[in-house]
Design an enzyme around this catalytic site. Structure first.
Site, short mmCIF file in Angstrom:
data_model
loop_
_atom_site.label_atom_id
_atom_site.label_comp_id
_atom_site.label_asym_id
_atom_site.label_seq_id
_atom_site.Cartn_x
_atom_site.Cartn_y
_atom_site.Cartn_z
N HIS A 66 47.28 38.26 30.39
CA HIS A 66 47.06 39.76 30.34
C HIS A 66 47.72 40.28 31.47
CE1 HIS A 66 43.33 39.80 32.67
NE2 HIS A 66 43.77 40.95 33.14
N ASP A 112 43.43 33.23 27.74
CA ASP A 112 44.09 34.30 28.58
C ASP A 112 44.66 33.37 29.94
OD1 ASP A 112 44.92 36.55 29.99
OD2 ASP A 112 42.76 37.24 30.57
N GLN A 200 38.90 44.54 38.87
CA GLN A 200 40.43 44.93 38.46
C GLN A 200 41.43 44.53 39.82
OE1 GLN A 200 37.99 46.27 36.58
NE2 GLN A 200 39.35 45.53 35.08
N GLY A 201 42.25 43.93 39.42
CA GLY A 201 43.13 43.41 40.30
C GLY A 201 42.85 41.85 40.78
N ASP A 202 41.85 41.54 40.25
CA ASP A 202 41.45 39.93 40.60
C ASP A 202 42.05 39.11 39.71
OD1 ASP A 202 40.09 40.34 43.03
OD2 ASP A 202 38.44 40.83 41.94
N SER A 203 42.40 39.55 38.25
CA SER A 203 42.70 38.90 37.23
C SER A 203 43.94 37.77 37.58
CB SER A 203 43.20 39.76 36.20
OG SER A 203 42.21 40.41 35.49
N1 ARG Z 1 40.98 42.47 33.92
C1 ARG Z 1 40.60 42.68 35.11
C2 ARG Z 1 42.08 42.47 36.04
O1 ARG Z 1 43.15 42.67 35.26
C3 ARG Z 1 39.84 41.64 35.62
C4 ARG Z 1 38.51 41.97 35.50
C5 ARG Z 1 37.16 41.11 35.86
N2 ARG Z 1 36.19 41.60 35.59
C6 ARG Z 1 34.86 41.45 35.74
N3 ARG Z 1 33.95 41.92 35.56
N4 ARG Z 1 34.82 40.17 36.16
O2 ARG Z 1 42.11 42.48 36.86
#
Ligand code: ARG
Length: 259
Positions: A66, A112, A200-203
């Protein structure tokens, strides 16, 4: 008299600082974590689209599907390695030349993962990843890290943060997420009471654990969650061992992506 007032002021200031620090460590970041030391996680990668990743072959970064649009060339991504402070000097910045996106992700929302090939091989060491079918590290404390938000809805972090979160069994995680969870390809980690999580941003970044020999192994890829560090929810991670055969098939002997 004067001196004691100054001391009193100093003590007051110190107690404020200490209180602040105590709160920060009780709610660790990523959300609820601490600052990583320079060189502590040398294979950790920051990607210019605002994701994390890990160097898993000479020229290949493992991240989340993603985080990238498609499989193909001319990708315009820059990978930064070798520094915990994104505004600091040093480290290495390398451009991407090719991306491979997990083909099943678009239709299923699971698996993913994606690979990014770099123009040149960074000098950083590589991170091992869980072998196909090897669930032996799916337990206990897992280490998460990234430059993502340190609070739900907050900005990105200048410094690399890390934290440890406990492994959560699929059945427990399914109680929180129901059918949104794909237990065959995803694993969960975090506290029922919340407080520590990726965000967000850790993905795309790695969730790692040390094996019996003390070697770091990537067991999860930061994927999704309900908010960040919320009570009653967990972080959801791509379960590397469930698709690492496909990852290996895509990495050629020269440490590049097989086209
Ligand atoms: N989708 C998020 C990203 O793009 C990562 C989200 C992780 N969320 C969590 N609650 N662990 O950075």
């Amino acid at each position: 008299m004067r001196k004691s007032r100054i001391l009193l002021l100093a003590a007051l200031l110190l107690s404020l600082v200490v209180t602040g620090t105590a709160q920060a460590s009780a709610r660790p970041l990523v959300v609820g974590g601490g600052n990583a030391g320079q060189g502590q996680f040398p294979w950790m990668v920051r990607l210019s689209m605002g994701c994390g990743g890990a160097l898993v072959a000479a020229k290949v970064v493992l991240t989340a599907a993603h985080c990238v649009d498609r499989t193909g060339g001319d990708t315009g991504i820059t990978a930064t390695l070798g520094k915990v402070d994104l505004r600091g000097s040093g480290g290495e910045s390398v451009k991407s030349t090719y991306v491979y996106r997990s083909p099943e992700y678009a239709s299923t929302g699971a698996r993913d993962w994606a690979l990014i090939e770099l123009a040149t091989a960074p000098s950083a060491p590589q991170l091992a990843f869980a072998a196909p079918g090897d669930t032996s590290l799916n337990s206990g404390n897992l280490t998460i890290m990234g430059w993502g938000s340190t609070t739900e809805g907050g900005g990105q972090s200048r410094y690399l943060k890390y934290a440890t979160v406990p492994f959560v069994p699929d059945a427990t995680c399914q109680k929180a997420y129901g059918e949104d969870l794909h237990p065959a390809y995803e694993l969960c980690a975090g506290y029922a009471e919340g407080g520590v999580d990726t965000c967000q941003g850790d993905s795309g970044g790695p969730m790692v654990k040390q094996d019996a020999a003390g070697r770091w192994v990537e067991v999860g890829i930061v994927s999704w969650g309900q908010g960040c560090a919320e009570k009653g929810y967990y972080g959801v991670y791509g379960e590397v061992q469930s698709f690492s055969g496909d990852i290996s098939d895509r990495i050629g002997s020269g440490g590049t992506i097989v086209r």
